[in-house]
Enzyme design. Sequence first.
Site, mmCIF file in Angstrom:
data_model
loop_
_atom_site.group_PDB
_atom_site.id
_atom_site.type_symbol
_atom_site.label_atom_id
_atom_site.label_comp_id
_atom_site.label_asym_id
_atom_site.label_seq_id
_atom_site.Cartn_x
_atom_site.Cartn_y
_atom_site.Cartn_z
ATOM 1 N N ARG A 98 -4.459 -13.423 2.628
ATOM 2 C CA ARG A 98 -4.379 -13.357 1.708
ATOM 3 C C ARG A 98 -3.797 -14.023 0.206
ATOM 4 O O ARG A 98 -4.508 -13.784 -0.468
ATOM 5 C CB ARG A 98 -4.943 -11.735 2.103
ATOM 6 C CG ARG A 98 -5.234 -11.337 2.895
ATOM 7 C CD ARG A 98 -5.620 -9.729 3.027
ATOM 8 N NE ARG A 98 -6.915 -9.464 1.779
ATOM 9 C CZ ARG A 98 -8.080 -9.988 1.754
ATOM 10 N NH1 ARG A 98 -8.503 -10.347 3.009
ATOM 11 N NH2 ARG A 98 -8.819 -9.506 0.740
ATOM 12 N N VAL A 107 -7.051 4.407 2.733
ATOM 13 C CA VAL A 107 -7.216 3.179 2.281
ATOM 14 C C VAL A 107 -8.098 1.894 3.081
ATOM 15 O O VAL A 107 -8.413 1.091 1.779
ATOM 16 C CB VAL A 107 -5.474 2.497 2.144
ATOM 17 C CG1 VAL A 107 -5.178 0.709 1.002
ATOM 18 C CG2 VAL A 107 -4.501 3.435 0.922
ATOM 19 N N CYS A 135 -5.748 -9.421 7.590
ATOM 20 C CA CYS A 135 -6.037 -8.604 9.026
ATOM 21 C C CYS A 135 -7.707 -8.403 9.323
ATOM 22 O O CYS A 135 -7.748 -7.614 7.959
ATOM 23 C CB CYS A 135 -4.928 -7.334 9.038
ATOM 24 S SG CYS A 135 -3.116 -8.364 10.295
ATOM 25 N N LYS A 158 7.461 -8.360 3.622
ATOM 26 C CA LYS A 158 7.047 -9.774 3.590
ATOM 27 C C LYS A 158 5.950 -9.198 2.329
ATOM 28 O O LYS A 158 5.346 -10.875 1.640
ATOM 29 C CB LYS A 158 5.930 -9.504 4.852
ATOM 30 C CG LYS A 158 4.638 -9.957 4.377
ATOM 31 C CD LYS A 158 3.934 -9.284 6.970
ATOM 32 C CE LYS A 158 2.618 -9.325 6.126
ATOM 33 N NZ LYS A 158 2.206 -8.611 5.134
ATOM 34 N N ASN A 159 5.686 -8.309 2.252
ATOM 35 C CA ASN A 159 4.778 -8.080 1.360
ATOM 36 C C ASN A 159 5.260 -8.259 -0.576
ATOM 37 O O ASN A 159 4.827 -8.017 -0.838
ATOM 38 C CB ASN A 159 4.035 -6.545 1.263
ATOM 39 C CG ASN A 159 2.375 -6.782 2.652
ATOM 40 O OD1 ASN A 159 2.697 -8.091 3.174
ATOM 41 N ND2 ASN A 159 2.802 -5.886 2.875
ATOM 42 N N ASP A 202 0.215 0.548 6.583
ATOM 43 C CA ASP A 202 0.987 0.286 7.194
ATOM 44 C C ASP A 202 1.706 1.180 8.282
ATOM 45 O O ASP A 202 2.619 0.587 8.770
ATOM 46 C CB ASP A 202 1.440 -0.542 6.447
ATOM 47 C CG ASP A 202 0.371 -1.456 5.431
ATOM 48 O OD1 ASP A 202 0.093 -2.516 5.570
ATOM 49 O OD2 ASP A 202 0.659 -1.117 3.860
HETATM 50 N N1 EPU Z 1 -10.070 -3.421 -2.870
HETATM 51 C C1 EPU Z 1 -11.460 -3.573 -3.110
HETATM 52 N N2 EPU Z 1 -11.271 -4.783 -3.894
HETATM 53 C C2 EPU Z 1 -10.496 -5.592 -4.389
HETATM 54 C C3 EPU Z 1 -9.182 -5.218 -3.865
HETATM 55 C C4 EPU Z 1 -8.757 -4.267 -2.537
HETATM 56 O O1 EPU Z 1 -12.035 -2.993 -3.063
HETATM 57 O O2 EPU Z 1 -11.260 -6.486 -5.043
HETATM 58 C C5 EPU Z 1 -10.049 -2.470 -2.665
HETATM 59 C C6 EPU Z 1 -9.885 -2.627 -0.749
HETATM 60 O O3 EPU Z 1 -10.930 -3.434 0.730
HETATM 61 C C7 EPU Z 1 -8.745 -1.529 -0.138
HETATM 62 C C8 EPU Z 1 -7.550 -0.797 -0.738
HETATM 63 O O4 EPU Z 1 -8.791 -1.535 -1.910
HETATM 64 O O5 EPU Z 1 -9.560 -0.908 0.515
HETATM 65 C C9 EPU Z 1 -6.418 -1.918 -1.155
HETATM 66 O O6 EPU Z 1 -6.554 -2.772 -1.332
HETATM 67 P P1 EPU Z 1 -5.120 -3.350 -1.420
HETATM 68 O O7 EPU Z 1 -5.483 -4.766 -2.239
HETATM 69 O O8 EPU Z 1 -4.283 -2.992 -2.421
HETATM 70 O O9 EPU Z 1 -4.627 -4.665 -0.622
HETATM 71 P P2 EPU Z 1 -4.144 -6.013 -0.429
HETATM 72 O O10 EPU Z 1 -3.095 -6.102 -1.743
HETATM 73 O O11 EPU Z 1 -4.945 -7.237 0.371
HETATM 74 C C10 EPU Z 1 -1.451 -5.435 0.578
HETATM 75 C C11 EPU Z 1 -0.902 -5.823 1.924
HETATM 76 C C12 EPU Z 1 -1.362 -5.180 3.135
HETATM 77 C C13 EPU Z 1 -1.160 -3.549 2.349
HETATM 78 C C14 EPU Z 1 -1.766 -3.484 1.613
HETATM 79 C C15 EPU Z 1 -1.922 -2.046 1.019
HETATM 80 C C16 EPU Z 1 -0.026 -7.811 1.461
HETATM 81 C C17 EPU Z 1 -0.199 -9.514 2.303
HETATM 82 N N3 EPU Z 1 -0.773 -7.106 2.165
HETATM 83 O O12 EPU Z 1 -3.350 -5.963 0.875
HETATM 84 O O13 EPU Z 1 -0.729 -5.315 3.290
HETATM 85 O O14 EPU Z 1 -1.786 -3.057 2.868
HETATM 86 O O15 EPU Z 1 -1.364 -3.909 0.194
HETATM 87 O O16 EPU Z 1 -0.325 -1.110 0.539
HETATM 88 O O17 EPU Z 1 0.843 -6.850 -0.014
HETATM 89 C C18 EPU Z 1 0.010 -5.666 6.151
HETATM 90 O O18 EPU Z 1 1.232 -6.139 5.866
HETATM 91 O O19 EPU Z 1 -0.332 -5.481 7.449
HETATM 92 C C19 EPU Z 1 -1.297 -5.389 5.412
HETATM 93 C C20 EPU Z 1 -2.360 -5.541 5.568
#
Ligand code: EPU
Length: 451
Positions: A98, A346, A122, A24-25, A324
């Site tokens: 997102r 995280v 989420c 998915k990601n 996750d």
């Molecule tokens: N963060 C910031 N500022 C930003 C971006 C991120 O402070 O501009 C922080 C977030 O708040 C968090 C941390 O950095 O505390 C990590 O966030 P990240 O950006 O890595 O997460 P994401 O890209 O929003 C993806 C996956 C998530 C998964 C995370 C970590 C997708 C669509 N989502 O999220 O997946 O948990 O990486 O591996 O790729 C899920 O599949 O259920 C899910 C939540």
Amino acid sequence: MTDDVLVVHGGSPLEGRIRVRGAKNLVSKAMVAALLGDTPSRLFDVPRIRDVEVVRGLLGLHGVKVTDGDEDGELVFDPANVESASTDQINVHAGSSRIPILFCGPLLHRLGHAFIPDLGGCHIGPRPIDFHLQALREFGATVDKRPEGLHLSAPNGLHGTKFALPYPSVGATEQVLLTAVMAEGVTELRNAAVEPEIIDLICILQKMGAIIKVHTDRVIEIQGVPKLHGYTHRPIPDRIEAASWAAAALATRGHVEVLGAQQADMMTFLNIFRSVGGEYEVTDARPPKLGDPGQEGGIRFWHPGGELKSVALETDVHPGFMTDWQQPLVVALTQARGLSIVHETVYEQRLGYTEALNTMGANIQVYRDCLGGTPCRFGRRNFKHSAVIAGPSKLHAADLVIPDLRAGFSHLIAALAAEGTSRVYGVDLINRGYEDFEAKLADLGAHVERP
Ligand code: EPU
């Protein structure tokens, strides 16, 4: 309460075989990358999940023709007529995912402007997008935040930059990759995320004609090119879904073979699974030959009987234990003897779901302190981000409301492991990330029904 409910008659082991498809990601980001090409792209093994529908809708609004290919799960993207969409049309997708934030770079390259609706996803912490916006500004984009969403433009084009992420964010790394590949000049990204899904996205961009070097120590260097073409790609399998079914096998004292699961991407999970007392066997794929139909690879996970053992674990960026994987595994940890410790580093609010497990008989306490080996970003900020799980606890049936995707799956596992009949509300949320999960439950012999 909604009528979106699953009745789960728990207490019997899950047994059988299921298959996971493209992650998915990764898949949703691969779909966005297709916007950058000037010829069609072809993506295989695309699961039927909500995020894919949202991205498909957004691509369609921007003139990308998306059609089903010949193979089940194959999508073809034709970006020949990329065009602007109205804010009203785009806002139909507000709050649903997102992924729309990743349209910024590709739309700026293709159209010179972009509109991004409010994001969904989420509720597991504030999830800001400050790193994304800061990076886009470094490339030369102007970002105008308005009540209806973000308006971006790049009046002087996008230019390579040197940028260090404050934290190795997956999404912000993808943002930089999808923007830098066609920005003029060289981009150097420091403190980048290097999750397998990111490396697979880099493979896709490389297939399209990009020049990307992954150095040691989380440094990625991208040399911008003026044009990219389409790709053909079979994505890495979903290691979060694979681990979720593995955790379900362990929690229900069952035996589940996950076809498609790949050892290399799950090493950290497999180490913890074994430490808890679960067993697994990896089957390598064998290509078909004359007189031999070949064999699909996967991993068989099972509970060997007896008691599970407690563990201490910390979630972290790759190659750490994925955040996750945490929620599904914690259900199995309620069955382990002794005290298990989970330090979530995280997301600041990803332990709320443990309250529901406690109503089912689990004994889980959450703490504001960092209970792991290393203090994390949340330590002095008042977030309950560490959990102590005392076990084993006998779980009993309950009425549960699903709060988010992964916690939702953990609720489902708990209901399957518990004696008696539970009602799990909001199960449609699980469709956001788990393809055909009800059919898979049926294949594994689960006693579930829609009332
Ligand atoms: N963060 C910031 N500022 C930003 C971006 C991120 O402070 O501009 C922080 C977030 O708040 C968090 C941390 O950095 O505390 C990590 O966030 P990240 O950006 O890595 O997460 P994401 O890209 O929003 C993806 C996956 C998530 C998964 C995370 C970590 C997708 C669509 N989502 O999220 O997946 O948990 O990486 O591996 O790729 C899920 O599949 O259920 C899910 C939540």
